[in-house]
Design a protein around this motif. Structure first.
Motif, short mmCIF file in Angstrom:
data_model
loop_
_atom_site.label_atom_id
_atom_site.label_comp_id
_atom_site.label_asym_id
_atom_site.label_seq_id
_atom_site.Cartn_x
_atom_site.Cartn_y
_atom_site.Cartn_z
N LYS A 339 0.82 -1.21 0.00
CA LYS A 339 0.00 0.00 0.00
C LYS A 339 0.85 1.27 0.00
O LYS A 339 0.32 2.37 -0.06
N ASP A 340 2.18 1.10 0.04
CA ASP A 340 3.08 2.24 0.06
C ASP A 340 3.20 2.82 -1.36
O ASP A 340 3.54 2.12 -2.31
N GLU A 341 2.93 4.11 -1.49
CA GLU A 341 3.01 4.74 -2.81
C GLU A 341 4.44 5.00 -3.27
O GLU A 341 4.67 5.29 -4.43
N ASN A 342 5.39 4.90 -2.34
CA ASN A 342 6.80 5.10 -2.69
C ASN A 342 7.32 3.84 -3.39
O ASN A 342 7.38 2.77 -2.77
#
Length: 479
Positions: A339-342
């Motif tokens: 779920k991390d956008e990075n």
């Protein structure tokens, strides 16, 4: 036999496992015979099942749907996971969270409410009822799968406001009782059980919910979490849980994990979210518990996605599994990374299977992410990789080559177990490599089914192996 019309076709391109063979012809006949696909040349890997094998499944992703039904959803997966070689499943934190039916368990309010008290706007947790949880655990056990509970004991959420004299009278949400987020009435808490208090100022890295960061130095907190016969740990064990995944262990001393395990027992793994392998090793040594190998995760992300250079996979000691394989729980993705956008905190979709191929041929205890396994684009190959891990991924590891585009590793096997050779290739083109093996005058096969070549080793064990572009092969003895 396969026949193709050659009257109008002068050149035929055949693809074998990523390799291109160009045939030129002036044949004027109606057809030319080509050899049929060979019969399955692979050995039955079930004969090599290892006693120390097994793979863990992370049985959830962030914000699972449908809310209130997740335990029932998982019940439909049990038989397939067992047949695939899964021996443990990690379930989300079972207690009621502050956000009720929307909670993923990381905002614990009532540890003893696992879906039976009407509070925080719901009776069920996001995952289901207590009865559904117990039924799921029984089903897993009936299929020889242990069940691991997520333990969030660093911070709490969802209590009532009260003045905290150790914060200058500031009002904080630190009151947990029957009327304030703790309907079970067990492990009621107040400001003195959080930081700061009369005996302890703060934990090392209380980054989340600092006002309700639990103080494990307080004997009352120790008693209710693990020491009492009716503690949180003992209650979860009575539900059928076999082990523990400790959330965000940076926020409390590793000695508390050791204390829990000494009293409660069972398998455990700590989430020490750090890419430094020595930090992970130091925590393992202090806690006596295995840890997730974030160092391996970040090396794979770096080599496959950022640097696009596999050389670092050949370096010594840059992963926990290289320093302490028995205590390294390896993974390619989890609920946080996905779920991390990075993009630097997750392995790209295109390179997922390459990362899994690395993980499931090396040592360490591997974890499969639910959303990857249940992705039909990945599932068939992951099932093959799990079988390979549980059978021929054994013996000493020797790194043969690690350069920009290629990584080649050999497992020596042991006894009658032949071991394997992993060949990763991230270039655009198919590659080959001349290698010395332990197999003499023997046909070898790619058990990943990414190449249809079946080369034969010579009298000295030498052979040429192949790998398609942006793919991998896993070689071992054939029939």
């Amino acid at each position: 036999m396969i026949t193709i019309n050659m009257k109008t076709i002068k050149k035929v391109i055949l693809l074998f496992g990523g390799f291109t063979l160009l045939l030129s012809s002036c044949v004027e006949d109606d057809s030319v015979a080509l050899p049929a696909a060979p019969e399955n040349p692979k050995l039955d890997l079930t004969q090599y099942t290892r006693a120390d094998a097994g793979v863990m499944m992370q049985g959830f992703y962030w914000d699972v749907e449908p809310r209130g039904e997740w335990y029932n959803v998982l019940n439909t997966k049990v038989a397939d996971w067992a047949n695939s070689g899964i021996n443990r499943v990690w379930l989300p934190a079972p207690g009621k969270g502050a956000s009720g039916g929307f909670s993923m368990g990381y905002d614990p309010s009532d540890y003893f409410d696992v879906g039976e008290f009407d509070q925080q706007g719901t009776i069920k947790t996001r995952f289901g009822s207590r009865a559904e949880l117990e039924n799921l655990i029984q089903n897993f056990h009936a299929n020889n799968i242990e069940v691991i509970a997520d333990i969030v004991m660093g911070h709490n959420s969802g209590g009532g406001l009260q003045a905290n004299p150790f914060r200058g009278g500031e009002e904080v949400y630190s009151l947990f009782d029957e009327n304030n987020g703790n309907a079970s009435g067990k492990f009621n808490r107040n400001f003195n059980h959080f930081h700061p208090n009369e005996i302890h100022n703060a934990d090392p890295q209380a980054l989340f919910f600092a006002e309700t960061d639990l103080c494990h130095d307080q004997p009352y907190v120790q008693d209710w979490l693990w020491e009492r016969d009716d503690s949180v740990g003992e209650f979860y064990k009575s539900l059928g849980f076999d082990g523990w995944r400790f959330d965000y262990v940076k926020s409390f001393d590793p000695k508390w994990v050791k204390a829990w395990n000494d009293k409660i027992g069972g398998f455990s793994v700590g989430e020490n979210f750090d890419g430094n392998e020595q930090v992970l090793k130091d925590w393992v040594d202090a806690s006596g518990s295995p840890a997730f190998d974030f160092a391996m995760f970040y090396r794979l992300d770096e080599t496959l996605d950022r640097a696009k250079d596999l050389s670092a996979l050949g370096n010594e000691g840059n992963m926990l599994r290289k320093l302490d394989p028995a205590n390294a729980v390896t993974f390619v993705a989890n609920h946080d990374t996905e779920k991390d956008e990075n993009p630097d905190n997750r392995i790209s979709y295109a390179n997922k299977l390459l990362a899994y191929a690395y993980m499931l041929t090396h040592d360490g205890y591997p974890t499969i992410f639910y959303s990857d396994y249940e992705n039909e684009a990945f599932k068939p190959q992951l099932k093959k990789l799990i079988q390979i891990y549980n059978s021929i991924a054994t013996g000493a590891i020797e790194i043969i080559e690690a350069n920009e585009n290629e990584y080649i590793m050999k497992r020596a096997g042991n006894g009658d177990n032949p071991g394997l050779i992993l060949y990763m290739n991230i270039s655009d083109k198919a590659t080959q490599y001349d290698i010395s093996t332990n197999w003499v005058n023997a046909k070898i096969v790619d058990y990943a089914d990414n190449s249809r070549f079946t080369p034969t080793t010579d009298a000295n064990g030498n052979v040429t192996i192949y790998a398609p572009g942006k793919s991998y092969t896993i070689w071992s003895l054939g029939k």
